[in-house]
Structure formats: structure tokens, C-alpha cells
Design a protein around this motif. Structure first.
Motif, PDB file in Angstrom:
ATOM      1  N   UNK A  51     -23.004  17.450  80.023  1.00  0.00           N
ATOM      2  CA  UNK A  51     -22.046  16.695  79.211  1.00  0.00           C
ATOM      3  C   UNK A  51     -20.904  17.586  78.746  1.00  0.00           C
ATOM      4  N   UNK A  52     -21.231  18.790  78.315  1.00  0.00           N
ATOM      5  CA  UNK A  52     -20.190  19.717  77.843  1.00  0.00           C
ATOM      6  C   UNK A  52     -19.216  20.062  78.966  1.00  0.00           C
ATOM      7  N   UNK A  53     -19.737  20.294  80.172  1.00  0.00           N
ATOM      8  CA  UNK A  53     -18.872  20.569  81.321  1.00  0.00           C
ATOM      9  C   UNK A  53     -17.924  19.389  81.563  1.00  0.00           C
ATOM     10  N   UNK A  54     -18.487  18.187  81.561  1.00  0.00           N
ATOM     11  CA  UNK A  54     -17.703  16.987  81.857  1.00  0.00           C
ATOM     12  C   UNK A  54     -16.623  16.753  80.801  1.00  0.00           C
ATOM     13  N   UNK A  55     -16.970  16.931  79.535  1.00  0.00           N
ATOM     14  CA  UNK A  55     -15.983  16.718  78.469  1.00  0.00           C
ATOM     15  C   UNK A  55     -14.881  17.769  78.512  1.00  0.00           C
ATOM     16  N   UNK A  56     -15.237  18.998  78.846  1.00  0.00           N
ATOM     17  CA  UNK A  56     -14.233  20.052  78.986  1.00  0.00           C
ATOM     18  C   UNK A  56     -13.294  19.749  80.149  1.00  0.00           C
ATOM     19  N   UNK A  57     -13.847  19.327  81.272  1.00  0.00           N
ATOM     20  CA  UNK A  57     -13.045  18.984  82.441  1.00  0.00           C
ATOM     21  C   UNK A  57     -12.139  17.796  82.125  1.00  0.00           C
ATOM     22  N   UNK A  58     -12.671  16.796  81.423  1.00  0.00           N
ATOM     23  CA  UNK A  58     -11.877  15.629  81.044  1.00  0.00           C
ATOM     24  C   UNK A  58     -10.666  16.049  80.211  1.00  0.00           C
ATOM     25  N   UNK A  59     -10.868  16.978  79.279  1.00  0.00           N
ATOM     26  CA  UNK A  59      -9.753  17.482  78.466  1.00  0.00           C
ATOM     27  C   UNK A  59      -8.700  18.152  79.338  1.00  0.00           C
ATOM     28  N   UNK A  60      -9.136  18.929  80.335  1.00  0.00           N
ATOM     29  CA  UNK A  60      -8.187  19.588  81.242  1.00  0.00           C
ATOM     30  C   UNK A  60      -7.412  18.562  82.062  1.00  0.00           C
ATOM     31  N   UNK A  61      -8.085  17.496  82.488  1.00  0.00           N
ATOM     32  CA  UNK A  61      -7.428  16.443  83.257  1.00  0.00           C
ATOM     33  C   UNK A  61      -6.368  15.757  82.406  1.00  0.00           C
ATOM     34  N   UNK A  62      -6.749  15.351  81.209  1.00  0.00           N
ATOM     35  CA  UNK A  62      -5.800  14.663  80.318  1.00  0.00           C
ATOM     36  C   UNK A  62      -4.626  15.569  79.987  1.00  0.00           C
ATOM     37  N   UNK A  63      -4.889  16.834  79.751  1.00  0.00           N
ATOM     38  CA  UNK A  63      -3.825  17.796  79.465  1.00  0.00           C
ATOM     39  C   UNK A  63      -2.857  17.899  80.636  1.00  0.00           C
ATOM     40  N   UNK A  64      -3.386  17.961  81.850  1.00  0.00           N
ATOM     41  CA  UNK A  64      -2.525  18.053  83.037  1.00  0.00           C
ATOM     42  C   UNK A  64      -1.647  16.817  83.182  1.00  0.00           C
ATOM     43  N   UNK A  65      -2.211  15.650  82.900  1.00  0.00           N
ATOM     44  CA  UNK A  65      -1.440  14.406  82.986  1.00  0.00           C
ATOM     45  C   UNK A  65      -0.351  14.392  81.922  1.00  0.00           C
ATOM     46  N   UNK A  66      -0.714  14.717  80.693  1.00  0.00           N
ATOM     47  CA  UNK A  66       0.242  14.655  79.579  1.00  0.00           C
ATOM     48  C   UNK A  66       1.346  15.699  79.716  1.00  0.00           C
TER      49      UNK A  66
END
Length: 99
Positions: A51-66
Motif C-alpha cells: 500500500x505504501x509503495x502504491x500511494x507513493x507512486x500515485x503521488x508521483x503520478x499526480x505530481x507529474x500530471x500537475x
């Protein structure tokens, strides 16, 4: 009345590899412009296994989009990389975390 037209404004991508780092920065905004949501494949190096890996990756994805376009509305749907070492508790933890 009868419906004679269906408009799909932005569909979903059911299998996307966004990668990480510079490739993520290039690919995620393009994907977000085309799709409202995407099921993100977890096979990074190292893979997304908790879960921690997935949430960290999700943050990186959203950051890249924004970084590319703050107005883009995109929801990455996260998954885990399953192995023989994946336990039911790991899956429960991910589900509880919204993965």
C-alpha cells in the motif's frame, strides 16, 4: 425519448504503464489529457508491492500530471504487483488504503 447519441467525454485506460522518473513526467500528462482515469500497472523497478509503495507512486503520478497542467483532472487507479510473497494482509492493507 429515444437516445440516438452517446458522448464519451474522456474514457478510461484499463492498462497503462506510466513508468517512473523522466518517462513518467513525459507519459503521465499525455495519458491524463486523453483519459479521466487509468488502471496503473505496478511493474516498476522495484515493483509496487505494498500500500505504501502504491500511494507513493500515485503521488508521483499526480505530481507529474500537475507539473504539466495544473487544471488536468486525472485519477490513477493503483494496483499491486503480486508475487508468491504477497500475503492476504498486504492485499487487505492496500484495499483499506484505497489501492
Amino acid at each position: 425519448g429515444n437516445v440516438d447519441r452517446l458522448v464519451i467525454r474522456r474514457g478510461d485506460d484499463f492498462h497503462v504503464h506510466l513508468r517512473d522518473g523522466a518517462v513518467l513526467d513525459a507519459v503521465a500528462p499525455y495519458t491524463a489529457r486523453q483519459f479521466a482515469r487509468a488502471i496503473v500497472m505496478p511493474n516498476l523497478q522495484p515493483p509496487v508491492m505494498s500500500a505504501a509503495d502504491a500511494l507513493s507512486y500515485k503521488e508521483r503520478i499526480i505530481s507529474a500530471v500537475k507539473k504539466s497542467d495544473a487544471a488536468l483532472d486525472f485519477e490513477p487507479l493503483m494496483t499491486l504487483y503480486l508475487t508468491d510473497a504477497t500475503t492476504p494482509d498486504m492485499i487487505r492493507d492496500a484495499a483499506d488504503a484505497g489501492v
